[in-house]
Design a protein around this motif. Structure first.
Motif, mmCIF file in Angstrom:
data_model
loop_
_atom_site.group_PDB
_atom_site.id
_atom_site.type_symbol
_atom_site.label_atom_id
_atom_site.label_comp_id
_atom_site.label_asym_id
_atom_site.label_seq_id
_atom_site.Cartn_x
_atom_site.Cartn_y
_atom_site.Cartn_z
ATOM 1 N N GLN A 76 -13.255 4.713 4.315
ATOM 2 C CA GLN A 76 -11.680 4.640 3.471
ATOM 3 C C GLN A 76 -11.150 3.997 4.303
ATOM 4 O O GLN A 76 -10.266 2.941 3.514
ATOM 5 C CB GLN A 76 -11.020 6.449 4.117
ATOM 6 C CG GLN A 76 -11.025 7.404 2.977
ATOM 7 C CD GLN A 76 -10.860 8.661 3.364
ATOM 8 O OE1 GLN A 76 -9.999 8.158 4.417
ATOM 9 N NE2 GLN A 76 -11.223 9.396 3.626
ATOM 10 N N LEU A 110 -8.122 12.890 0.676
ATOM 11 C CA LEU A 110 -8.860 11.517 0.200
ATOM 12 C C LEU A 110 -10.033 11.722 0.218
ATOM 13 O O LEU A 110 -10.896 10.830 -1.353
ATOM 14 C CB LEU A 110 -8.310 10.090 1.130
ATOM 15 C CG LEU A 110 -7.009 9.300 0.966
ATOM 16 C CD1 LEU A 110 -7.437 8.111 2.002
ATOM 17 C CD2 LEU A 110 -7.267 8.618 -0.695
ATOM 18 N N PHE A 123 -6.577 -3.666 0.255
ATOM 19 C CA PHE A 123 -4.793 -4.214 0.465
ATOM 20 C C PHE A 123 -4.811 -5.856 1.051
ATOM 21 O O PHE A 123 -3.735 -6.696 1.330
ATOM 22 C CB PHE A 123 -4.063 -3.853 1.278
ATOM 23 C CG PHE A 123 -3.673 -2.655 -0.406
ATOM 24 C CD1 PHE A 123 -3.073 -2.230 -1.444
ATOM 25 C CD2 PHE A 123 -4.672 -0.891 0.629
ATOM 26 C CE1 PHE A 123 -2.822 -1.301 -2.040
ATOM 27 C CE2 PHE A 123 -4.116 0.235 -0.383
ATOM 28 C CZ PHE A 123 -3.342 -0.194 -1.950
ATOM 29 N N LEU A 131 -11.748 10.722 -2.719
ATOM 30 C CA LEU A 131 -12.945 9.414 -3.587
ATOM 31 C C LEU A 131 -14.210 10.314 -4.224
ATOM 32 O O LEU A 131 -15.027 9.130 -4.003
ATOM 33 C CB LEU A 131 -13.092 8.865 -2.947
ATOM 34 C CG LEU A 131 -11.332 7.879 -2.163
ATOM 35 C CD1 LEU A 131 -11.284 6.725 -1.186
ATOM 36 C CD2 LEU A 131 -11.079 6.481 -3.692
ATOM 37 N N ILE A 161 -4.458 6.390 -2.979
ATOM 38 C CA ILE A 161 -3.478 6.277 -2.193
ATOM 39 C C ILE A 161 -1.953 7.069 -2.190
ATOM 40 O O ILE A 161 -1.263 7.583 -1.644
ATOM 41 C CB ILE A 161 -3.186 5.822 -1.298
ATOM 42 C CG1 ILE A 161 -4.972 5.323 -0.603
ATOM 43 C CG2 ILE A 161 -2.652 5.106 -0.749
ATOM 44 C CD1 ILE A 161 -4.047 5.318 1.098
ATOM 45 N N ALA A 194 0.739 -1.272 -0.472
ATOM 46 C CA ALA A 194 0.240 0.172 0.069
ATOM 47 C C ALA A 194 1.291 1.403 -0.194
ATOM 48 O O ALA A 194 0.881 2.110 -0.288
ATOM 49 C CB ALA A 194 -1.058 -0.448 1.648
ATOM 50 N N ILE A 200 -9.136 3.969 -4.701
ATOM 51 C CA ILE A 200 -8.624 3.957 -3.671
ATOM 52 C C ILE A 200 -7.150 3.586 -4.003
ATOM 53 O O ILE A 200 -6.179 4.262 -2.848
ATOM 54 C CB ILE A 200 -8.774 2.782 -2.297
ATOM 55 C CG1 ILE A 200 -8.117 3.071 -1.224
ATOM 56 C CG2 ILE A 200 -8.642 1.229 -2.615
ATOM 57 C CD1 ILE A 200 -8.818 4.755 -0.626
ATOM 58 N N HIS A 201 -6.536 3.072 -4.614
ATOM 59 C CA HIS A 201 -4.783 2.604 -5.218
ATOM 60 C C HIS A 201 -4.667 3.928 -5.156
ATOM 61 O O HIS A 201 -3.729 4.514 -5.006
ATOM 62 C CB HIS A 201 -4.460 1.474 -6.104
ATOM 63 C CG HIS A 201 -4.698 0.644 -5.843
ATOM 64 N ND1 HIS A 201 -3.855 -0.687 -5.129
ATOM 65 C CD2 HIS A 201 -5.821 -0.487 -5.852
ATOM 66 C CE1 HIS A 201 -4.415 -1.470 -5.036
ATOM 67 N NE2 HIS A 201 -5.992 -1.674 -5.188
ATOM 68 N N LEU A 208 -12.402 0.247 2.657
ATOM 69 C CA LEU A 208 -11.402 0.412 1.287
ATOM 70 C C LEU A 208 -9.531 -0.174 0.730
ATOM 71 O O LEU A 208 -9.669 -0.804 1.010
ATOM 72 C CB LEU A 208 -11.957 2.162 0.622
ATOM 73 C CG LEU A 208 -13.298 2.298 -0.418
ATOM 74 C CD1 LEU A 208 -13.150 3.720 -1.023
ATOM 75 C CD2 LEU A 208 -13.874 1.524 -1.228
#
Lengths: 166, 252
Positions: free
Chosen positions: B45, A150, B53, A154, A104, A20, A100-101, B48
């Motif tokens: 968040q 974020l 992951f 998003l 982030i 991540a 989200i990838h 998610l």
């Protein structure tokens, strides 16, 4: 259980965090590998009974910071302060991908680390502060700023996105 | 009441407040819809992030990483070989050459069942919020999915009379192919896991056996084509009761 078995036990979670953090599986595993090697070299310094997981994440943080620094000019963009420059329209379109990838990856490294340590790895705020070697207040402000970025990134609603541009 | 701070809102979203303060924040949020929306977004968040992951937790660990975690000044101990058996996919025998892995990836490794199970137990049972891939709420789907992946009809035993509730399950990569892990928890937060893998090596099954692996109690047996191992860091008498219940329900 001996120390070596305890290291092995933590590999899956170190991999999740590194994945991540770096956004890239191969780079993430390199980071995990460096972390494990450093941990083995310093294992005698680790006090049995203290939190091995937090210690491993501390080692990984230090290695990651060195990598970011070594990346040179790139590092300047990663500074917290620079991150608060408002994002423009094109960037926002990309952020609106619900990904989200991507969201982030776009965070400054300092904010990304805090969000992942707390939100993904479930460390408490004080633990995160110890891992990162910063005061608790810094953790809280990075968390707040990162989460707001974020959230805007998003958000599916154009209205919410427009607010950022204003 | 102390004022509700921004830090309280984050701690609320992260589930880090003690119960009294949590109620105070809830009361505040009821009257402040904008804050409530932000807090919901933060919790989303977190969700998610896990969705994106958590898969990394289930992947077989690459050999270089296992090698990196190995103490060089000591010969490879049994724990190391078992870790490799659990975490390295089949077919990596050649890669394992020279690392003492050979013995562990050979098919006759069914003696390693309790060690594999104990290791998988210590890897996954400490996960606080996402210990399982599929929640117990979707129990039918969970059992069907794991059965399909193992190529055998599985059953998740019911431990309610023993005070343990099914949390869910996950799929792991074992030394000999896919492995199912079911996880249970009691009211005190103690967890036990049931590790199930194909075990064609021992036709006809075995009786009930017990092992203690690095502080983890393991009861294991082989029934038809499947090997079962129940692991937990709980008292042997409790484990015995659970294992009896599982054995009765599964071999019925």
């Amino acid at each position: 259980m001996d120390r070596q078995a305890r290291l092995i036990e933590h590999i899956p979670r170190l991999r999740r965090y590194a994945r991540a953090l770096t956004g890239e599986a191969a780079r993430a595993d390199d980071l995990v590998q460096d972390t494990l090697e450093r941990a083995l070299a310093k294992l005698d310094l680790w006090r049995p009974g203290s939190d091995l997981r937090a210690w491993l994440f501390t080692l990984m943080h230090n290695l990651f910071v060195n990598q970011v620094r070594a990346a040179g000019a790139q590092a300047h963009c990663d500074l917290d302060e620079a991150a608060d420059v408002p994002v423009g329209g094109n960037q926002l379109d990309a952020l609106a991908l619900h990904d989200i990838h991507a969201a982030i990856a776009r965070l400054p490294a300092e904010q990304r680390e805090v969000i992942l340590l707390v939100g993904l790895e479930q460390f408490g705020y004080a633990e995160a502060a110890r891992i990162l070697g910063v005061p608790l207040g810094t953790v809280m402000s990075r968390l707040a700023r990162g989460r707001e970025r974020l959230r805007q990134g998003l958000s599916a609603e154009p209205a919410a996105r427009l607010k950022v541009v204003k | 009441m102390r004022d509700i701070t921004e830090d309280d809102l984050h701690a609320y979203a992260d589930g880090l407040l003690e119960p009294g303060r949590r109620l105070e924040v809830e009361a505040w949020l009821a009257g402040h819809p904008e804050d409530a929306a932000r807090v919901r977004a933060w919790a989303e968040q977190n969700r998610l992030l896990h969705e994106a992951f958590d898969a990394a937790l289930n992947e077989p660990v690459p050999l270089p990483l296992l090698r990196a975690a190995r103490l060089r000044r000591r010969p490879a101990g049994p724990v190391w070989r078992v870790a490799a058996a659990v975490l390295v996919a089949v077919g990596s025998g050649a890669l394992g050459y020279g690392l003492g892995l050979q013995a562990a990836v050979e098919p006759a490794a069914h003696a390693a069942l309790p060690r594999e199970a104990a290791l998988a137990h210590v890897v996954f049972s400490p996960e606080v919020r996402h210990p399982v891939e599929v929640q117990a709420g979707e129990a039918d789907h969970l059992v069907a999915w794991l059965s399909k992946r193992l190529g055998s009809q599985l059953h998740a035993p019911d431990f309610e009379s023993q005070g343990f509730e099914l949390l869910g399950g996950r799929l792991l990569a074992g030394g000999g192919g896919p492995v199912a892990q079911f996880m249970y928890e009691d009211a005190g937060g103690r967890r036990v896991t049931l590790y199930v893998r194909r075990d064609a090596a021992a036709r006809g099954g075995t009786g009930f056996r017990r092992a203690r692996e690095d502080g983890v109690e393991v009861f294991y047996w082989i029934d038809r084509d499947l090997g079962y191992a129940l692991s937990g860091e709980v008292a042997r008498a409790d484990m015995q009761r659970l294992a009896d219940a599982a054995y009765r329900q599964i071999s019925r």
